[in-house]
Design a protein around this motif. Structure first.
Motif, PDB file in Angstrom:
ATOM      1  N   ILE A 140       3.638  -0.995   3.851  1.00 37.74           N
ATOM      2  CA  ILE A 140       2.881   0.251   3.681  1.00 37.74           C
ATOM      3  C   ILE A 140       3.823   1.433   3.641  1.00 37.74           C
ATOM      4  O   ILE A 140       4.718   1.556   4.483  1.00 37.74           O
ATOM      5  CB  ILE A 140       1.942   0.511   4.881  1.00 37.74           C
ATOM      6  N   GLY A 141       3.595   2.320   2.674  1.00 35.62           N
ATOM      7  CA  GLY A 141       4.260   3.620   2.691  1.00 35.62           C
ATOM      8  C   GLY A 141       5.766   3.590   2.544  1.00 35.62           C
ATOM      9  O   GLY A 141       6.432   4.559   2.891  1.00 35.62           O
ATOM     10  N   MET A 142       6.328   2.494   2.040  1.00 33.43           N
ATOM     11  CA  MET A 142       7.780   2.442   1.902  1.00 33.43           C
ATOM     12  C   MET A 142       8.196   2.879   0.501  1.00 33.43           C
ATOM     13  O   MET A 142       7.413   2.831  -0.450  1.00 33.43           O
ATOM     14  CB  MET A 142       8.296   1.024   2.153  1.00 33.43           C
ATOM     15  N   ILE A 200       0.870  -1.178   0.000  1.00 30.96           N
ATOM     16  CA  ILE A 200       0.000   0.000   0.000  1.00 30.96           C
ATOM     17  C   ILE A 200       0.904   1.225   0.000  1.00 30.96           C
ATOM     18  O   ILE A 200       1.847   1.292   0.802  1.00 30.96           O
ATOM     19  CB  ILE A 200      -0.909   0.011   1.258  1.00 30.96           C
ATOM     20  N   ASP A 201       0.630   2.193  -0.881  1.00 25.55           N
ATOM     21  CA  ASP A 201       1.419   3.426  -0.937  1.00 25.55           C
ATOM     22  C   ASP A 201       2.922   3.153  -0.968  1.00 25.55           C
ATOM     23  O   ASP A 201       3.710   3.886  -0.349  1.00 25.55           O
ATOM     24  CB  ASP A 201       1.118   4.319   0.279  1.00 25.55           C
TER      25      ASP A 201
END
Lengths: 352, 352
Positions: free
Chosen positions: B311-313, B294-295
């Motif tokens: 997530i978000g990496m 995700i993201d």
């Protein structure tokens, strides 16, 4: 007059995935030190109430684990709601049980998943609140003096000049603010964080429920701790409307007072909060379990069993539970619940 | 004259931990597409040589897995060195076996763990090299036209004006340069990447070994593919000195020539290289296995079985093999070998 503690422990805490699961929500996890947060919550109030006077309201899937973690509690004091209907039914149910067991009593309602650093101060403030509740027809809430403009909490505005023995009248409850509003709240000094902790006499809260949520009151009024307890509860919870105690009672009642608390309270809401509240090594890392970190800083790394190696990362959360792994930057840890939503949507039930 | 392929497959490839292990080095992993790199290496040369004429020199722990991955190969063509003694003994051994099986032959030596994108061009260049080797007493090496100033490869300097039918005389071999030197090499046009691929007649390489490494030559000369093959080999490998073909022969011989190669060659040296060479989705991610991102952007995420949520990496490598997890930024992937060093030092043998 007897004192009762009611611990609300129905939450799932999906933001602590993959450690938190439906059967293992955050309050049952050992995130800090040797105990789970729910065990800490119980031990913290033992100077105020014996195990016989501590009730935990939870759900079916968590009941067995709570019994295991707090074997000192009488089994009948761990009450499993047939389904989650938010906090007003939960509080109504507990008040009804206490009233029928012991008549009018002081009821202290606490969430199971908060961290309190200064237990001495907490117990002093609790005593102040119980004294006030015993002697006044009041619904008391704890307001936490804000330390920074947090946008993740609801706030409570006190009425200027209403102070009475360190207890303040409440003007109104306000929703989670944006950052500019939160900064204004912090500056004004009249706004405190809504901690979700309440103190009142059961007669007072039951009267207020009767007044503001009469249907709920009538439904709950029939319950009785006999053989038919859980059958009756099932019927009741099937038909009642979910409503929070804040919305259903606190925002409507004219008997609401506030005790300002300053006892190092934290709502442990995300892995970022867990990082903030953990002790760190010289690299600013909070590290638990079978891990190796190289050139890594300001990170939270937890692995139950499986070897987890983290190299060259900064401000990162890595959680390995063996059956699932989470990697995310600390400042994105609110998004962890999106993973749980994905798992639910795709019926990957083994991981939720 | 017969043509033989010799594939050198003794490496451990610790920079591909946790997927690479002693028993499962990178050349046996399926990192790209459906085959392992060693299987790809074999299939690539089938237009040049039958399975009977393909030898793989490896070690004891990898032999069984190679037999499994390439069942078409005659068992006696997978030769397990008793211990690693670098490339000169490995090449000497293979040359000796080929010489005794088929007399003088063309021997094409290839590493097992390289990627070649343009197989057609590769086969054309290989044909050019084998023709030259068949007709000249030459040690040919493939030099890769550099695409950028890589500091991780050795370089080969060609002799200006020495070109003969697209084959160049080699001036000298040079070590891995620093970035400024590498930029100079790129600009000059006379320096090519040392690919570790060689073509020669076995009579020529054996003569050169006899001349420059006479002890090794004498030791290997006695081997014979009879019942005592592995016993003899054990004795020999116990006493011989490790030496690379580059240092022991190529840098000393006056018969060294170079075929410039331009067939999309890559030494798959780290997870960063694996990322670069993988196909990516619209977010620039190369993702394999049981994962959720995700993201997340420009990252390499691989999980064999266990659910791995990222997530978000950004620009991050996450590898989950179930028994171990690696998290590192793409630009730190060279450091992965430090984990293997840690595991070796602490005798955590199950993970290496």
């Amino acid at each position: 007059m007897q004192k009762y503690i009611v611990i609300m422990a129905g939450g799932v805490g999906s933001r602590f995935w993959p450690r938190s699961r439906k059967r293992m929500p955050k309050q049952l996890l050992n995130i800090f030190g040797k105990n789970s947060m729910i065990r800490d919550t119980v031990e913290r109030v033992l100077p105020v109430a014996d195990y016989e006077n501590i009730l935990i309201v939870t759900n079916k899937v968590q009941k067995a684990l709570i019994e295991e973690q707090i074997p000192e509690l009488p089994a009948e004091n761990i009450i499993a709601e047939p389904r989650g209907r938010n906090t007003a039914p939960c509080i109504n149910l507990a008040a009804e049980i206490i009233s029928k067991r012991s008549g009018d009593s002081v009821m202290i309602t606490l969430p199971a998943d908060h961290l309190i650093n200064d237990e001495k101060k907490f117990l002093e403030d609790l005593e102040k609140a119980t004294d006030f509740a015993e002697n006044n027809d009041a619904l008391l809430t704890f307001g936490i003096k804000p330390e920074y403009p947090n946008t993740g909490y609801g706030y409570i505005k006190i009425l200027s000049g209403s102070e009475n023995d360190g207890v303040w009248q409440v003007d109104r409850f306000v929703e989670k603010p944006d950052i500019e509003t939160a900064k204004g709240y912090l500056k004004s000094g009249d706004y405190l964080w809504n901690s979700g902790m309440f103190v009142w006499r059961v007669s007072v809260i039951l009267d207020e429920i009767k007044k503001h949520l009469p249907e709920l009151y009538n439904d709950m009024n029939i319950i009785c701790e006999d053989d038919r307890f859980y059958t009756t509860l099932s019927d009741i919870f099937e038909r009642i409307t979910p409503v929070s105690i804040d919305y259903g009672i606190m925002e409507k009642s004219d008997k609401v007072w506030l005790v300002p608390g300053d006892f190092g309270w934290s709502d442990v809401g995300s892995w970022e909060t867990a990082y903030q509240l953990s002790s760190k090594d010289i690299n600013g890392n909070a590290i638990h379990g079978n891990t190796l970190t190289i050139d890594t800083k300001n990170s939270y790394v937890h692995s139950d069993k499986v070897f987890t190696a983290v190299i060259g990362m900064n401000e990162t959360i890595v959680i390995n539970t063996g059956d699932a792994v989470l990697v995310c930057p600390r400042d994105k840890s609110q998004k962890v619940k999106e993973i749980v939503e994905y798992l639910e949507k795709n019926n990957i039930n083994g991981l939720i």
